[in-house]
Write a protein that holds these residues in place. Sequence first.
Motif, PDB file in Angstrom:
ATOM      1  N   PRO A 207      -7.967  15.549   3.305  1.00 39.22           N
ATOM      2  CA  PRO A 207      -7.347  15.125   1.937  1.00 39.22           C
ATOM      3  C   PRO A 207      -6.172  14.296   2.279  1.00 39.22           C
ATOM      4  CG  PRO A 207      -7.150  17.344   2.350  1.00 39.22           C
ATOM      5  CD  PRO A 207      -8.056  17.100   3.166  1.00 39.22           C
ATOM      6  N   ILE A 208      -5.626  14.718   3.432  1.00 40.08           N
ATOM      7  CA  ILE A 208      -4.132  14.137   3.629  1.00 40.08           C
ATOM      8  C   ILE A 208      -4.378  12.492   3.918  1.00 40.08           C
ATOM      9  CG2 ILE A 208      -2.179  14.150   5.241  1.00 40.08           C
ATOM     10  CD1 ILE A 208      -2.491  16.621   3.678  1.00 40.08           C
ATOM     11  N   SER A 209      -5.503  12.213   4.539  1.00 44.28           N
ATOM     12  CA  SER A 209      -5.607  10.896   4.927  1.00 44.28           C
ATOM     13  C   SER A 209      -5.256   9.879   3.859  1.00 44.28           C
ATOM     14  CB  SER A 209      -6.982  10.475   5.603  1.00 44.28           C
ATOM     15  OG  SER A 209      -7.209   9.341   6.023  1.00 44.28           O
ATOM     16  N   ALA A 210      -5.675  10.075   2.706  1.00 39.54           N
ATOM     17  CA  ALA A 210      -5.443   9.091   1.593  1.00 39.54           C
ATOM     18  C   ALA A 210      -3.951   8.915   1.195  1.00 39.54           C
ATOM     19  CB  ALA A 210      -6.436   9.469   0.291  1.00 39.54           C
TER      20      ALA A 210
ATOM     21  N   LEU B 254       0.969  -1.154  -0.047  1.00 43.43           N
ATOM     22  CA  LEU B 254       0.016  -0.173  -0.075  1.00 43.43           C
ATOM     23  C   LEU B 254       0.858   1.075  -0.075  1.00 43.43           C
ATOM     24  CD1 LEU B 254      -2.545   1.742   0.269  1.00 43.43           C
ATOM     25  CD2 LEU B 254      -2.449   1.311   2.842  1.00 43.43           C
ATOM     26  N   ALA B 255       2.066   1.283   0.773  1.00 44.15           N
ATOM     27  CA  ALA B 255       2.664   2.482   0.889  1.00 44.15           C
ATOM     28  C   ALA B 255       3.509   2.480  -0.315  1.00 44.15           C
ATOM     29  CB  ALA B 255       3.918   2.232   1.921  1.00 44.15           C
ATOM     30  N   ALA B 256       3.901   1.614  -1.294  1.00 42.21           N
ATOM     31  CA  ALA B 256       4.687   1.762  -2.509  1.00 42.21           C
ATOM     32  C   ALA B 256       3.560   2.280  -3.399  1.00 42.21           C
ATOM     33  CB  ALA B 256       5.448   0.425  -2.872  1.00 42.21           C
ATOM     34  N   VAL B 257       2.248   1.698  -3.469  1.00 40.20           N
ATOM     35  CA  VAL B 257       1.423   2.426  -4.365  1.00 40.20           C
ATOM     36  C   VAL B 257       1.078   3.723  -4.186  1.00 40.20           C
ATOM     37  CG1 VAL B 257      -1.101   2.106  -5.037  1.00 40.20           C
ATOM     38  CG2 VAL B 257       0.317   0.066  -4.761  1.00 40.20           C
ATOM     39  N   LEU B 258       0.631   4.216  -2.827  1.00 39.98           N
ATOM     40  CA  LEU B 258       0.706   5.643  -2.558  1.00 39.98           C
ATOM     41  C   LEU B 258       1.695   6.443  -3.089  1.00 39.98           C
ATOM     42  CD1 LEU B 258      -0.615   5.341   0.983  1.00 39.98           C
ATOM     43  CD2 LEU B 258      -2.037   5.560  -1.285  1.00 39.98           C
ATOM     44  N   GLY B 259       3.159   5.832  -2.953  1.00 38.83           N
ATOM     45  CA  GLY B 259       4.295   6.557  -3.263  1.00 38.83           C
ATOM     46  C   GLY B 259       4.156   6.916  -4.865  1.00 38.83           C
ATOM     47  N   VAL B 260       3.732   6.093  -5.686  1.00 40.93           N
ATOM     48  CA  VAL B 260       3.522   6.112  -6.943  1.00 40.93           C
ATOM     49  C   VAL B 260       2.350   7.098  -7.529  1.00 40.93           C
ATOM     50  CG1 VAL B 260       3.340   4.879  -9.075  1.00 40.93           C
ATOM     51  CG2 VAL B 260       4.979   4.160  -7.378  1.00 40.93           C
ATOM     52  N   THR B 261       1.220   6.817  -6.906  1.00 43.22           N
ATOM     53  CA  THR B 261      -0.040   7.444  -7.472  1.00 43.22           C
ATOM     54  C   THR B 261      -0.488   8.887  -6.641  1.00 43.22           C
ATOM     55  OG1 THR B 261      -1.284   6.176  -5.486  1.00 43.22           O
ATOM     56  CG2 THR B 261      -0.662   4.874  -7.630  1.00 43.22           C
ATOM     57  N   ARG B 262       0.460   9.154  -5.516  1.00 43.79           N
ATOM     58  CA  ARG B 262       0.026  10.165  -4.823  1.00 43.79           C
ATOM     59  C   ARG B 262       1.133  11.134  -4.732  1.00 43.79           C
ATOM     60  NH1 ARG B 262      -5.262  10.861  -3.603  1.00 43.79           N
ATOM     61  NH2 ARG B 262      -4.553  12.153  -1.846  1.00 43.79           N
ATOM     62  N   ARG B 263       1.000  12.485  -4.742  1.00 45.83           N
ATOM     63  CA  ARG B 263       2.062  13.541  -4.751  1.00 45.83           C
ATOM     64  C   ARG B 263       2.772  13.560  -3.208  1.00 45.83           C
ATOM     65  NH1 ARG B 263       1.366  19.001  -6.893  1.00 45.83           N
ATOM     66  NH2 ARG B 263       3.522  18.949  -6.403  1.00 45.83           N
ATOM     67  N   LEU B 264       1.918  13.193  -2.243  1.00 50.78           N
ATOM     68  CA  LEU B 264       2.550  13.016  -1.070  1.00 50.78           C
ATOM     69  C   LEU B 264       1.900  11.755  -0.185  1.00 50.78           C
ATOM     70  CD1 LEU B 264       3.157  14.654   1.699  1.00 50.78           C
ATOM     71  CD2 LEU B 264       0.722  15.191   2.253  1.00 50.78           C
ATOM     72  N   THR B 265       3.123  11.239   0.363  1.00 43.81           N
ATOM     73  CA  THR B 265       3.080   9.982   0.966  1.00 43.81           C
ATOM     74  C   THR B 265       3.603  10.047   2.259  1.00 43.81           C
ATOM     75  OG1 THR B 265       3.208   8.817  -1.232  1.00 43.81           O
ATOM     76  CG2 THR B 265       3.383   7.442   0.583  1.00 43.81           C
ATOM     77  N   ILE B 266       2.862   9.557   3.370  1.00 41.32           N
ATOM     78  CA  ILE B 266       3.548   9.248   4.792  1.00 41.32           C
ATOM     79  C   ILE B 266       3.443   7.895   5.174  1.00 41.32           C
ATOM     80  CG2 ILE B 266       3.204   9.902   7.213  1.00 41.32           C
ATOM     81  CD1 ILE B 266       1.616  12.074   4.675  1.00 41.32           C
ATOM     82  N   VAL B 267       4.818   7.297   5.412  1.00 37.87           N
ATOM     83  CA  VAL B 267       4.943   5.927   5.746  1.00 37.87           C
ATOM     84  C   VAL B 267       5.263   5.929   7.020  1.00 37.87           C
ATOM     85  CG1 VAL B 267       6.095   3.682   5.098  1.00 37.87           C
ATOM     86  CG2 VAL B 267       5.671   5.378   3.239  1.00 37.87           C
ATOM     87  N   SER B 268       4.694   5.659   8.052  1.00 36.30           N
ATOM     88  CA  SER B 268       4.880   5.529   9.463  1.00 36.30           C
ATOM     89  C   SER B 268       4.791   3.961  10.058  1.00 36.30           C
ATOM     90  CB  SER B 268       3.906   6.369  10.090  1.00 36.30           C
ATOM     91  OG  SER B 268       4.099   6.330  11.749  1.00 36.30           O
ATOM     92  N   GLY B 269       6.063   3.670  10.887  1.00 30.71           N
ATOM     93  CA  GLY B 269       5.543   2.458  11.761  1.00 30.71           C
ATOM     94  C   GLY B 269       6.896   2.294  12.690  1.00 30.71           C
ATOM     95  N   GLY B 270       6.870   1.438  13.229  1.00 33.12           N
ATOM     96  CA  GLY B 270       7.884   1.496  14.371  1.00 33.12           C
ATOM     97  C   GLY B 270       9.095   0.753  13.685  1.00 33.12           C
ATOM     98  N   PRO B 271      10.153   0.444  14.818  1.00 32.40           N
ATOM     99  CA  PRO B 271      11.568  -0.084  14.422  1.00 32.40           C
ATOM    100  C   PRO B 271      11.097  -1.596  13.996  1.00 32.40           C
ATOM    101  CG  PRO B 271      11.698   1.047  16.112  1.00 32.40           C
ATOM    102  CD  PRO B 271      10.310   1.335  16.028  1.00 32.40           C
ATOM    103  N   GLY B 272      11.521  -2.114  12.785  1.00 35.73           N
ATOM    104  CA  GLY B 272      11.351  -3.686  12.332  1.00 35.73           C
ATOM    105  C   GLY B 272      10.043  -3.725  11.598  1.00 35.73           C
ATOM    106  N   THR B 273       9.552  -2.644  11.387  1.00 33.53           N
ATOM    107  CA  THR B 273       8.406  -2.893  10.256  1.00 33.53           C
ATOM    108  C   THR B 273       8.502  -2.901   8.763  1.00 33.53           C
ATOM    109  OG1 THR B 273       7.834  -0.465  10.847  1.00 33.53           O
ATOM    110  CG2 THR B 273       6.540  -1.924  12.124  1.00 33.53           C
ATOM    111  N   GLY B 274       9.691  -2.716   8.452  1.00 31.62           N
ATOM    112  CA  GLY B 274      10.190  -2.639   7.163  1.00 31.62           C
ATOM    113  C   GLY B 274      10.047  -1.425   6.425  1.00 31.62           C
TER     114      GLY B 274
END
Length: 600
Positions: free
Chosen positions: A332-335, A149-169
Amino acid sequence: MNEQLSRLREAGLIDDLDRAFGAWIAERDGDVVGLAAALASAEVNKGHVYLDPGTAAELLRVHDLEPPADWAKALAKGKTVVAPGEHAPLVLDNGRLYLHRYWHYETRVADVLRRLAQPVPDIDDEKLGMHLRELFPDMTDGELDRQALAAVLGVTRRLTIVSGGPGTGKTTTVLRLIDLAQQLDPGLTVALAAPTGKAAGRLAEVIASENVPADVRERLPGEPQTLHRLLGYNPTRQALRHDAMKPLPYDLVVVDEASMVDLGLMARLVDALAPQARLVLVGDRDQLASVEAGAVLGDICSVANGFEAGEAKRLETLLGAELPRAEGAVSPISASIALLKRNYRFGEGPIGHFADAVMAGDTQAALVAAQKSIPSPHGGEGQGEGYSREAAVSPLGWNSVTNEKQLIAALARVTGQCFRPMLDAKSPQEAHDRFNRFRLLAAERRGVFGVEGLNARVENLLGVHAIDAWYRGRPVLITENDYELGLYNGDFGLAWPNDDDRLMVWVAASDGDLRAVSPARLPAHETCYAMTVHKAQGSEFDRIALVLPPRHSAVVTRELLYTAVTRARRNVEIWATEAALLSAIERRIRRASGLARRLI
């Protein structure tokens, strides 16, 4: 007025600069506005973006100072206080008092992020889906792969936020995101950056350790750099090369450890983006916020509220799984937000359970996880490898250290296990490797339980009695950027003789190689057997010991505890009283910021 400001200074509510600013405003706008100005300036130093007059009034009462009765009226009529959109030192916006600069930063960041929160046009979904399956072969229909999902958002959206704890890849996800974007657009230019030199170096290390195919590695951008270097910071002129008039020459800008980026730096970054550029922010929303004002990543992630139907349908077709749907009002940021949840490092182990319980505020579960294994004070003596026998089978341990005598005993144990073997190394590389297996982390800088006291005590235990003197094995942390030498805040060095028996400081480069620098040429630095949790952000160690003061401390919070324990790859010891541990879990960082409201 000077008397009032002096009393605030004596109470520790403001510093000398705040007092001078308040006095300057008072000369132009009266005592009440001057008092508010001094407190607003002080709030910025505490990490807040604005002053809430109501909160300030309560703070004054706690210190036996009477707040002005006509505060709101005076601010509304002040000559140095203006409404949003006008220019003056202070801005009053919906009852919140800002220094003008920080009101500008907040509104600018919100405006640009909202503008960026839109789809990238002309994406071939069929081609995207094909490459997505190649990059995520384990993606299963019906089960949401959040990395995909994060990878797709990075391609299809001009803004992407990827958040996760250590070890989540997160890093693996970002590499695949970049690969996916460049397969769809081979000419795409990419920049990788982080807020500190240490974080940039750590990102380079992780990328180098990833099993990246040769053809993919060739397409990756060059070495990660600091945000200041990316923006072309000139320390002589105190200016940036890149801004709205001269934007960055990149189509995609990826910022790692984004939780460490303060509001002012984020404003400068978004100002410098090219008109059609994409921005990817990567980090852990639960970690400590930036040292400077703001909590940008946390504010952004707080507006995550699922996906609207149209956006969700397209993504579900690509991912083969349902997405959380938006409920009620949605930003609008939620997506643009992908929250990674599966932990590949800690799994179901006690460190992961403890970190989850801490962030959930579940004191009982945290204590149960911490009490599962308590390291023996005699375990592993003489191992010489930075691990005790007990720690090898006990990933998480809690020692109830209540006084200085118990602290010294614990320090003696880890000094013998972890620090003394470093002095027996045969080369600077071996010394580096041994030292970086373990680190003491502290909540505070000063005092017996703080960084300064811990460093002095370890030196005593090692038989080294040196203040500002160099000795073989002295570990140092760079605390100031030196662009000429290529040394940055957060870089680590170790004093060790060269082949000519001349003592040099061996500093680790981002590729892991060491280079020797004369101690006389080093920028500002400090000894670092122990370091603050804030300084440890962006770093990882095999094993850490966290020291919490037994008395009340305002800096010991849930976020600090979480950040500290997740610096460890394998083993954590917590040295704290039960009261200090419970207090940390119960206390959250609360920063006054209006960014989240502006993003809705």
